[in-house]
Write a protein that holds these residues in place. Sequence first.
Motif, mmCIF file in Angstrom:
data_model
loop_
_atom_site.group_PDB
_atom_site.id
_atom_site.type_symbol
_atom_site.label_atom_id
_atom_site.label_comp_id
_atom_site.label_asym_id
_atom_site.label_seq_id
_atom_site.Cartn_x
_atom_site.Cartn_y
_atom_site.Cartn_z
ATOM 1 N N THR A 129 -24.203 13.660 -24.120
ATOM 2 C CA THR A 129 -25.618 13.372 -23.877
ATOM 3 C C THR A 129 -26.146 12.349 -24.886
ATOM 4 O OG1 THR A 129 -26.131 15.280 -25.241
ATOM 5 C CG2 THR A 129 -26.149 15.620 -22.867
ATOM 6 N N HIS A 152 -27.803 16.004 -17.658
ATOM 7 C CA HIS A 152 -29.171 16.080 -18.145
ATOM 8 C C HIS A 152 -29.567 14.707 -18.664
ATOM 9 C CE1 HIS A 152 -29.290 20.727 -18.937
ATOM 10 N NE2 HIS A 152 -28.921 20.430 -17.709
ATOM 11 N N ALA A 156 -30.385 15.168 -24.469
ATOM 12 C CA ALA A 156 -30.494 16.609 -24.191
ATOM 13 C C ALA A 156 -29.414 17.374 -24.963
ATOM 14 C CB ALA A 156 -30.343 16.849 -22.693
ATOM 15 N N ASP A 157 -29.554 18.678 -24.994
ATOM 16 C CA ASP A 157 -28.565 19.512 -25.679
ATOM 17 C C ASP A 157 -27.298 19.614 -24.806
ATOM 18 O OD1 ASP A 157 -27.142 21.403 -27.017
ATOM 19 O OD2 ASP A 157 -28.721 22.937 -27.023
ATOM 20 N N ALA A 158 -26.179 19.195 -25.370
ATOM 21 C CA ALA A 158 -24.928 19.199 -24.600
ATOM 22 C C ALA A 158 -24.564 20.616 -24.152
ATOM 23 C CB ALA A 158 -23.807 18.598 -25.434
ATOM 24 N N ALA A 159 -24.919 21.605 -24.983
ATOM 25 C CA ALA A 159 -24.593 22.987 -24.631
ATOM 26 C C ALA A 159 -25.387 23.437 -23.400
ATOM 27 C CB ALA A 159 -24.880 23.906 -25.816
ATOM 28 N N ALA A 160 -26.587 22.877 -23.232
ATOM 29 C CA ALA A 160 -27.394 23.217 -22.056
ATOM 30 C C ALA A 160 -26.736 22.663 -20.783
ATOM 31 C CB ALA A 160 -28.809 22.668 -22.209
ATOM 32 N N THR A 181 -17.318 15.174 -23.337
ATOM 33 C CA THR A 181 -17.940 15.521 -24.621
ATOM 34 C C THR A 181 -18.209 14.248 -25.413
ATOM 35 O OG1 THR A 181 -15.817 15.679 -25.755
ATOM 36 C CG2 THR A 181 -16.646 17.709 -24.747
ATOM 37 N N ASN A 190 -21.177 17.516 -37.391
ATOM 38 C CA ASN A 190 -22.061 17.651 -36.226
ATOM 39 C C ASN A 190 -21.267 17.844 -34.948
ATOM 40 O OD1 ASN A 190 -24.132 17.205 -37.911
ATOM 41 N ND2 ASN A 190 -24.725 15.200 -37.081
ATOM 42 N N GLU A 193 -19.811 21.245 -34.755
ATOM 43 C CA GLU A 193 -20.829 22.224 -34.405
ATOM 44 C C GLU A 193 -21.158 22.149 -32.912
ATOM 45 O OE1 GLU A 193 -25.171 22.598 -36.029
ATOM 46 O OE2 GLU A 193 -23.756 22.264 -37.670
ATOM 47 N N GLU A 194 -21.308 20.915 -32.433
ATOM 48 C CA GLU A 194 -21.657 20.726 -31.019
ATOM 49 C C GLU A 194 -20.551 21.264 -30.106
ATOM 50 O OE1 GLU A 194 -23.753 17.154 -29.754
ATOM 51 O OE2 GLU A 194 -22.089 16.716 -28.393
ATOM 52 N N LYS A 197 -20.455 25.019 -30.114
ATOM 53 C CA LYS A 197 -21.563 25.578 -29.333
ATOM 54 C C LYS A 197 -21.267 25.450 -27.836
ATOM 55 C CE LYS A 197 -26.599 25.182 -29.087
ATOM 56 N NZ LYS A 197 -27.672 24.233 -29.365
#
Length: 292
Positions: A129, A152, A156-160, A181, A190, A193-194, A197
């Motif tokens: 994202t 998205h 936006a939040d990649a996890a969303a 990804t 980062n 973490e991403e 998640k």
Amino acid sequence: EKTKSSLIQNIETVVRGYAQIDDEMYEDLEAVMLTGDIGVETTEYLLDKIHEGVKKKEIKEGNDVVPYLEKCIVALLQENNTPMAERTGTTEVIFIVGVNGVGKTTTIGKLAKYYKEHGKSVMMAAGDTFRAAAAEQLTIWAERTGVPIVKHQEGADAAAVVYDATASANAHHIDVLLVDTAGRLQTKSNLMEELRKMARIAGKNIAGAPHETLLVLDATTGQNAVSQAKLFGEVVPLTGAVLTKLDGTAKGGVIISVKRELGVPVRWVGVGEGADDLRPFDAAQFADALFD
Ligand code: GDP
């Protein structure tokens, strides 16, 4: 062909002259291996193997070296090659990781086509994202291969995205979900973490997900690909590698060092820019092409 002439044929030329094995031959061999893009560590590993072969008297003269090397390389490439998990009744979630430009998007497009042709329903998730262009390019591949895509907005939040994609894949009984990804390795913590998640969220909606995390590497970058692989291996648990751009490079020897130094199987190789230019990696076939 190119790897064969830059690596194996050069080795053959060097060892052929030796009626018996001596230190000079090892030195010549080392030099030619290092220029063949298999790297220092793998070169040492293969030289050790040759030492063993000499001790066991399987290698008596220079001409015995190449056939022995072939056996060692095939064994190395086939070691611990658990097949890709085939899931039925639930979605198989495959994360595709790698730095920008290595061919991640293209590989997802090719994989979508491959799985579709093998009777599987496929979905894509635009999990990068960070770059607007990433989702756009992936959308083009989704349209080209006739596969639905979950995306998205930029930033936006990649996890969303992963949450929505896994929920949708569940609802539509999708066989394979390919998740793109972000490829920003410069911000390692980062990214770590991403990706963690994203993995956690995927696992919430689909048991055991992600089932595969494939690292995409550009074969034309030779030993840099190996360094990248090591860095990524520290960020995320990998289950396999994809070597792209194997067409037109003499650096195919990098496959040997990726396997040796990363310890995960090479699953696929990219041999062109088109949707059909992806091959499941077959160690024996690769070795045959190199040595025959
Ligand atoms: P990403 O940034 O990692 O998503 O990389 P892309 O998928 O956009 O690919 C970068 C470039 O490499 C594009 O021009 C692709 O067409 C090209 N590419 C990808 N895979 C291959 C391959 O196997 N062979 C060749 N020759 N080009 C490839």
